[in-house]
Design a protein around this motif. Structure first.
Motif, mmCIF file in Angstrom:
data_model
loop_
_atom_site.group_PDB
_atom_site.id
_atom_site.type_symbol
_atom_site.label_atom_id
_atom_site.label_comp_id
_atom_site.label_asym_id
_atom_site.label_seq_id
_atom_site.Cartn_x
_atom_site.Cartn_y
_atom_site.Cartn_z
ATOM 1 N N ALA A 84 10.792 6.137 -24.953
ATOM 2 C CA ALA A 84 10.689 5.600 -23.586
ATOM 3 C C ALA A 84 11.712 4.505 -23.389
ATOM 4 C CB ALA A 84 9.292 5.058 -23.324
ATOM 5 N N THR A 85 12.028 4.262 -22.113
ATOM 6 C CA THR A 85 12.969 3.184 -21.834
ATOM 7 C C THR A 85 12.250 1.847 -21.758
ATOM 8 O OG1 THR A 85 14.714 2.477 -20.341
ATOM 9 C CG2 THR A 85 12.761 3.371 -19.329
ATOM 10 N N CYS A 86 13.039 0.773 -21.648
ATOM 11 C CA CYS A 86 12.450 -0.567 -21.596
ATOM 12 C C CYS A 86 11.904 -0.876 -20.213
ATOM 13 C CB CYS A 86 13.503 -1.613 -21.973
ATOM 14 S SG CYS A 86 14.171 -1.395 -23.626
ATOM 15 N N ASN A 87 11.203 -1.991 -20.103
ATOM 16 C CA ASN A 87 10.717 -2.534 -18.838
ATOM 17 C C ASN A 87 9.847 -1.546 -18.081
ATOM 18 O OD1 ASN A 87 11.998 -5.113 -19.037
ATOM 19 N ND2 ASN A 87 13.948 -4.098 -18.603
ATOM 20 N N GLN A 88 8.912 -0.966 -18.832
ATOM 21 C CA GLN A 88 7.911 -0.101 -18.202
ATOM 22 C C GLN A 88 6.521 -0.641 -18.524
ATOM 23 O OE1 GLN A 88 9.007 3.923 -19.622
ATOM 24 N NE2 GLN A 88 9.561 4.380 -17.502
ATOM 25 N N GLU A 89 6.405 -1.925 -18.348
ATOM 26 C CA GLU A 89 5.104 -2.552 -18.581
ATOM 27 C C GLU A 89 4.942 -3.741 -17.650
ATOM 28 O OE1 GLU A 89 4.835 -4.380 -22.429
ATOM 29 O OE2 GLU A 89 7.000 -4.583 -22.576
ATOM 30 N N CYS A 90 3.725 -3.936 -17.207
ATOM 31 C CA CYS A 90 3.392 -5.076 -16.348
ATOM 32 C C CYS A 90 1.904 -5.323 -16.507
ATOM 33 C CB CYS A 90 3.768 -4.803 -14.899
ATOM 34 S SG CYS A 90 3.517 -6.216 -13.805
ATOM 35 N N ASP A 91 1.569 -6.097 -17.513
ATOM 36 C CA ASP A 91 0.157 -6.294 -17.841
ATOM 37 C C ASP A 91 -0.608 -6.993 -16.729
ATOM 38 O OD1 ASP A 91 0.749 -5.132 -20.253
ATOM 39 O OD2 ASP A 91 1.129 -7.049 -21.260
ATOM 40 N N ALA A 92 0.063 -7.916 -16.021
ATOM 41 C CA ALA A 92 -0.646 -8.721 -15.017
ATOM 42 C C ALA A 92 -0.540 -8.150 -13.613
ATOM 43 C CB ALA A 92 -0.102 -10.153 -15.027
ATOM 44 N N CYS A 93 0.229 -7.084 -13.459
ATOM 45 C CA CYS A 93 0.496 -6.582 -12.102
ATOM 46 C C CYS A 93 -0.783 -6.221 -11.360
ATOM 47 C CB CYS A 93 1.412 -5.363 -12.170
ATOM 48 S SG CYS A 93 3.160 -5.780 -12.370
ATOM 49 N N LEU A 94 -1.622 -5.456 -11.988
ATOM 50 C CA LEU A 94 -2.811 -4.961 -11.307
ATOM 51 C C LEU A 94 -3.762 -6.089 -10.964
ATOM 52 C CD1 LEU A 94 -4.208 -2.504 -10.196
ATOM 53 C CD2 LEU A 94 -5.267 -2.145 -12.422
ATOM 54 N N ASN A 95 -3.981 -6.985 -11.919
ATOM 55 C CA ASN A 95 -4.920 -8.077 -11.670
ATOM 56 C C ASN A 95 -4.457 -8.984 -10.529
ATOM 57 O OD1 ASN A 95 -6.614 -7.198 -13.739
ATOM 58 N ND2 ASN A 95 -5.559 -8.415 -15.293
ATOM 59 N N ILE A 96 -3.154 -9.324 -10.548
ATOM 60 C CA ILE A 96 -2.652 -10.201 -9.485
ATOM 61 C C ILE A 96 -2.639 -9.468 -8.151
ATOM 62 C CG2 ILE A 96 -0.616 -11.462 -8.696
ATOM 63 C CD1 ILE A 96 0.001 -12.129 -11.561
ATOM 64 N N THR A 97 -2.323 -8.182 -8.169
ATOM 65 C CA THR A 97 -2.325 -7.414 -6.925
ATOM 66 C C THR A 97 -3.730 -7.356 -6.342
ATOM 67 O OG1 THR A 97 -0.456 -6.086 -7.686
ATOM 68 C CG2 THR A 97 -1.756 -5.193 -5.882
ATOM 69 N N GLU A 98 -4.729 -7.259 -7.197
ATOM 70 C CA GLU A 98 -6.112 -7.254 -6.706
ATOM 71 C C GLU A 98 -6.422 -8.538 -5.934
ATOM 72 O OE1 GLU A 98 -8.368 -6.580 -10.245
ATOM 73 O OE2 GLU A 98 -8.664 -4.474 -9.788
ATOM 74 N N SER A 99 -5.874 -9.656 -6.396
ATOM 75 C CA SER A 99 -6.131 -10.922 -5.703
ATOM 76 C C SER A 99 -5.437 -10.972 -4.346
ATOM 77 C CB SER A 99 -5.684 -12.100 -6.568
ATOM 78 O OG SER A 99 -4.277 -12.087 -6.749
ATOM 79 N N PHE A 100 -4.380 -10.189 -4.194
ATOM 80 C CA PHE A 100 -3.663 -10.144 -2.919
ATOM 81 C C PHE A 100 -4.006 -8.895 -2.111
ATOM 82 C CE2 PHE A 100 -0.894 -13.088 -5.172
ATOM 83 C CZ PHE A 100 -0.560 -14.008 -4.201
ATOM 84 N N ASN A 101 -4.959 -8.102 -2.575
ATOM 85 C CA ASN A 101 -5.196 -6.809 -1.935
ATOM 86 C C ASN A 101 -5.642 -6.959 -0.487
ATOM 87 O OD1 ASN A 101 -5.295 -3.913 -2.103
ATOM 88 N ND2 ASN A 101 -7.543 -4.093 -2.006
ATOM 89 N N THR A 102 -6.415 -7.991 -0.205
ATOM 90 C CA THR A 102 -6.906 -8.179 1.166
ATOM 91 C C THR A 102 -5.755 -8.400 2.133
ATOM 92 O OG1 THR A 102 -8.988 -9.116 0.347
ATOM 93 C CG2 THR A 102 -8.392 -9.551 2.651
ATOM 94 N N ILE A 103 -4.856 -9.308 1.774
ATOM 95 C CA ILE A 103 -3.742 -9.592 2.674
ATOM 96 C C ILE A 103 -2.761 -8.422 2.720
ATOM 97 C CG2 ILE A 103 -2.361 -10.768 0.911
ATOM 98 C CD1 ILE A 103 -1.351 -12.624 3.072
ATOM 99 N N LEU A 104 -2.595 -7.727 1.583
ATOM 100 C CA LEU A 104 -1.719 -6.562 1.585
ATOM 101 C C LEU A 104 -2.276 -5.470 2.483
ATOM 102 C CD1 LEU A 104 -0.744 -6.343 -2.197
ATOM 103 C CD2 LEU A 104 0.760 -6.960 -0.293
ATOM 104 N N THR A 105 -3.580 -5.304 2.446
ATOM 105 C CA THR A 105 -4.208 -4.277 3.275
ATOM 106 C C THR A 105 -4.136 -4.640 4.750
ATOM 107 O OG1 THR A 105 -5.733 -3.702 1.478
ATOM 108 C CG2 THR A 105 -6.346 -3.015 3.705
#
Length: 843
Positions: free
Chosen positions: A361-382
């Motif tokens: 696999a290639t590099c930079n295919q990970e984002c451990d915090a992406c989902l958790n932080i996106t959940e905190s912004f999900n209301t405003i994103l929606t």
């Protein structure tokens, strides 16, 4: 396209060279196996400055940078579209669409994923003469999000004609299809974003703005384009433009950068411009707006470029509401059913991840915090609406429709064939389909003409933080439906941002300084005006027949001044002319009735009728001085009256000369006298003088004009003087000069004959007539040189009538008196006795 004739040794340009390969991640968010793979380039982490990579061959670790919530949101839109096509669409029946997604860290990681996408399954990228039949790992690439990264990627992909569809890079450079033949985008170009901004400013009358830009290609290119657009109309001026300092990776500023930022904020406080346009990536603005809050800058209208127009992180700085009104330019809102739930769906909630097609696999295919932080912004994103995510969504569907056409898909089956990049690119250019109510197709520049929207940041509407307040249509280049803007100002009034307030109608602009938006308002002077259609810098002069007051917006019709019948001077002159006409007519009758008598013969005989005829015509034609002048009236004034007067004066001069010659010179010059009598000297003299006068009159008429003119009264601009040609007075003076000369000659002969017999001695009467004629003509010329207007006309006709009356009453009056009241003196015996007495005195 044929097979290459020769293949060079394969060049290993894969991750082994750039950064050693890592084991495949089990995180299916970045990779999905399929029959055809899409490449995805997104900014999940961002570092504005970025470390230098010129001295080491090492790919940066994006996870060490700041998380970009919107980047992860866009990546999820690509995954959502692929899943929807695979599960719920008849576009590619029997086929699976897969993807490989790489985090590009904004600018730091562009080359490595491009080479990865171009390589084949064995991680080798061969160097060939002809890549027509070359099949890379992916069939198309979606992204990246910014123009600088897109430019780097496009330079690689265009060499292989591998389709690239960007969803957020707006630079107008990409419209050059000679340079970027494989690059398309699902967002309008920068020129439309700039035009929407300009039309917004024009709509609210903001012509005095500040421009702040980031120190990168994005900031420089967009500010240059804005400057070029503003230069086209000179309707909006830039008070000042500054480059924002780029913070360090830890969002700190160096002392020099902090001092530079302080200077910018000080200028913002001091300027009268209340509209600030900001072209910058969102991560470069966190420190800036933090300092804006510290400096307590308020009452400003902030216009956001598309890069941060709907950034939820900046929006979370709720104190920004106190700094003013935030408006932004972004793509239109398109609801995507089910995407809000998909965005925060965890892997275990979905189907198990498929087996990877490779153990590498290639590099930079990970984002451990992406989902958790996106959940905190999900209301405003929606609640903010799916704006840019739709651009990603439509890009994936554009590739799917192109594959559908290329593979000859039906409702139930697709032919699984090798897809060459250049063939797929041809099909993408031709796609035209409807997606969630919007028509998706690419124009000649490779852009999808999607509608843009002007949004406002509303902290008081948590369920709709970025409501649309206006719409911009690229096909029309027009901003419409401007409504419901809540101004952070006193009484919700529209803020004012003008270097100078607009001039009122009836005023013109006088530039102040170098900016066309800075000026003084000067009232239009009398005789000029300015209305809505006039040049703002020029007061137009009124037409000759109109006038205006100071600061007028139009001209009013001026009153035409000429001699009219109902005026007292006209009535007085008319009475004098009637008196002259009647007395001349009576004289004519008397002289005709007593023609054989000595009195008539001594007065000139037949020559008297040559004088009385022009006198009658002159009195009868005095009406030409009354009413508006015309060509005929001016012709009469310039020619007829002066000819009539010349005939009369010539006759009197000839008669005076003849009497004086008979009594004093005939016996000394008998031959000359015989010549004078034989050739009718008096009539020849009159004819000669009349011919000379006619030549003078014709010359004056040819040198000037007989057409009437209209000119302003210098004493009253509300009045227009209608008169004969202005040079008429010069011609009158020239004409009068000959009459004056004849008057002097006639007066001289009459004076020399003052000792003649009483019946022939008319020195007193001729002297009176000629003196009056001389003085009145000189007075008229003097008056005309000083005055103008109707008074000149009155004076002209009055002098004309009085001159003729002087001849009628001064010359013919005494003779008629003797004929009527002293008939005994009108006998041959009486005249002979007078002659004998004169002879005896001489002897």
């Amino acid at each position: 396209m044929g097979r290459p004739r020769r293949t060079f040794p394969s060049l290993i340009l894969l991750l082994q060279v750039l950064a050693g390969p890592t084991r495949a991640s089990e995180n299916s968010e970045f990779s999905l196996a399929g029959d055809y793979l899409l490449g995805g380039l997104f900014t999940l982490h961002a570092n504005m400055k970025g470390p230098a990579h010129l001295d080491v061959l090492q790919v940066p670790k994006c996870k060490e940078y700041d998380l970009k919530v919107l980047g992860y949101n866009l990546m999820q839109a690509m995954r959502f579209a692929v899943e929807e096509i695979n599960n719920h669409s008849s576009l590619l029946p029997g086929l699976l669409l897969g993807y490989e997604i790489v985090d590009i860290c904004y600018l730091s990681n562009n080359v490595q994923p491009v080479l990865y996408f171009l390589a084949q399954e064995d991680y080798f990228l061969p160097i060939l003469e002809d890549y027509s039949n070359y099949v890379p790992r992916v069939v198309a690439v979606i992204g990246p999000d910014n123009s600088e990264s897109t430019k780097t990627v496009a330079n690689f992909l265009s060499l292989f004609l591998l389709p690239q569809i960007t969803y957020s890079a707006i630079s107008d450079q990409f419209r050059d299809k000679q340079r970027y033949p494989a690059m398309l985008r699902t967002v309008p170009s920068a020129s439309h974003h700039i035009e929407a901004m300009v039309q917004l400013m024009l709509h609210f009358g903001w012509n005095w703005i500040v421009v702040l830009v980031s120190n990168d290609d994005y900031g420089r290119d967009n500010s240059q384009r804005l400057g070029d657009r503003l230069a086209e109309g000179n309707d909006i001026c830039i008070a000042f433009q500054e480059v924002l300092p780029m913070p360090e990776p830890d969002q700190t500023l160096t002392p020099d950068q902090r001092a530079h930022l302080s200077r910018i904020l000080l200028k913002l406080q001091q300027t009268t411009a209340r509209v600030v346009v900001v072209f910058s990536p969102e991560l470069a603005l966190h420190v800036f707006f933090d300092q804006v809050l510290r400096w307590n800058i308020t009452g400003t209208v902030w216009i956001a470029s598309e890069s941060w127009a709907i950034d939820p992180v900046l929006y979370n700085l709720t104190e920004l509401r106190h700094t003013g009104t935030f408006l932004g330019i972004t793509t239109q809102k398109v609801p995507m059913l089910g995407f809000s739930e998909f965005r925060v769906r965890r892997a275990q909630d979905g189907p198990p991840p498929p087996n990877r097609t490779s153990s590498w696999a290639t590099c930079n295919q990970e984002c451990d915090a992406c989902l958790n932080i996106t959940e905190s912004f999900n209301t405003i994103l929606t609640s903010s609406g799916e704006r840019v995510v739709y651009s990603v969504y439509s890009a994936v569907y554009a590739v799917a429709h192109a594959l559908h056409s290329l593979l000859g898909c039906t409702q139930t089956h697709c032919a699984k064939e090798v897809v060459y990049p250049w063939r797929l690119l041809e099909k993408i250019w031709k796609v035209n389909f409807t997606l969630l109510g919007n028509q998706i197709f690419f124009d000649q520049q490779g852009d999808v003409p999607m509608r843009l929207e002007v949004i406002q940041w509303r902290w008081d509407l948590p369920l709709n933080p970025f409501p649309s307040v206006a719409s911009y249509y690229p096909s029309e280049r027009r901003l419409r439906n401007i409504h419901n803007i809540s101004w952070h100002a006193h009484n919700n009034t529209v803020p004012t941002s003008m270097c100078s307030k607009n001039c009122e109608l009836g005023q013109r602009k006088r530039p102040v300084g170098i900016h066309p938006c800075c000026f003084e308002c000067i009232d239009c002077s009398p005789g000029t005006f300015r209305n809505q259609t006039s040049d703002e810098y020029v007061c137009q002069p009124c037409p000759s027949s109109t006038w205006s007051h100071r600061k007028d917006t139009s001209c009013f019709q001026r009153r035409l001044a000429f001699l009219e019948w109902h005026e007292a001077p006209t009535i007085f002159v008319a009475l004098l002319a009637a008196l002259g006409f009647l007395s001349t007519l009576a004289t004519l009758v008397i002289f005709w009735w007593h023609f054989p008598t000595p009195m008539v013969r001594s007065a000139g005989g037949p020559m008297c009728f040559l004088m009385l005829g022009p006198l009658l015509l002159a009195y009868a034609m005095t009406w030409v001085y009354v009413g508006p002048p015309s060509v005929f009236r001016c012709l009469c004034r310039q020619a007829f009256f002066t000819l009539c007067f010349t005939v009369c004066i010539s006759c009197i001069t000839a008669r005076s000369f003849q009497i004086m010659y008979v009594f004093k010179m005939a016996r000394h010059l008998p031959r000359a006298y015989g010549f004078w009598v034989r050739y009718h000297g008096p009539y020849a003299f009159v004819a000669l003088m009349t011919a000379i006068k006619m030549a003078i009159v014709v010359g004056n008429m040819l040198g000037t004009s007989t057409s009437p003119t209209v000119r302003s009264d210098p004493e009253d601009h509300h009045v227009m003087i209608v008169s004969c040609h202005p040079n008429y007075r010069n011609g009158l003076l020239f004409n009068t000069s000959m009459d004056l000369l004849l008057s002097v000659v006639g007066f001289t002969f009459a004076y020399l004959g003052k000792e003649l017999p009483t019946n022939y001695n008319e020195a007193r009467f001729i002297t009176l007539s000629m003196t009056f004629s001389f003085t009145s003509s000189v007075s008229l010329c003097t008056f005309m040189s000083v005055h103008d207007g109707v008074l000149v006309t009155i004076m002209d006709v009055l002098v004309t009538v009085l001159n003729f009356l002087a001849i009628t009453l001064g010359y013919f009056g005494p003779k008629c008196y003797l004929i009527l009241f002293y008939p005994e003196r009108n006998t041959a015996a009486y005249f002979n006795s007078m002659i004998q007495g004169y002879t005896m005195r001489k002897d």
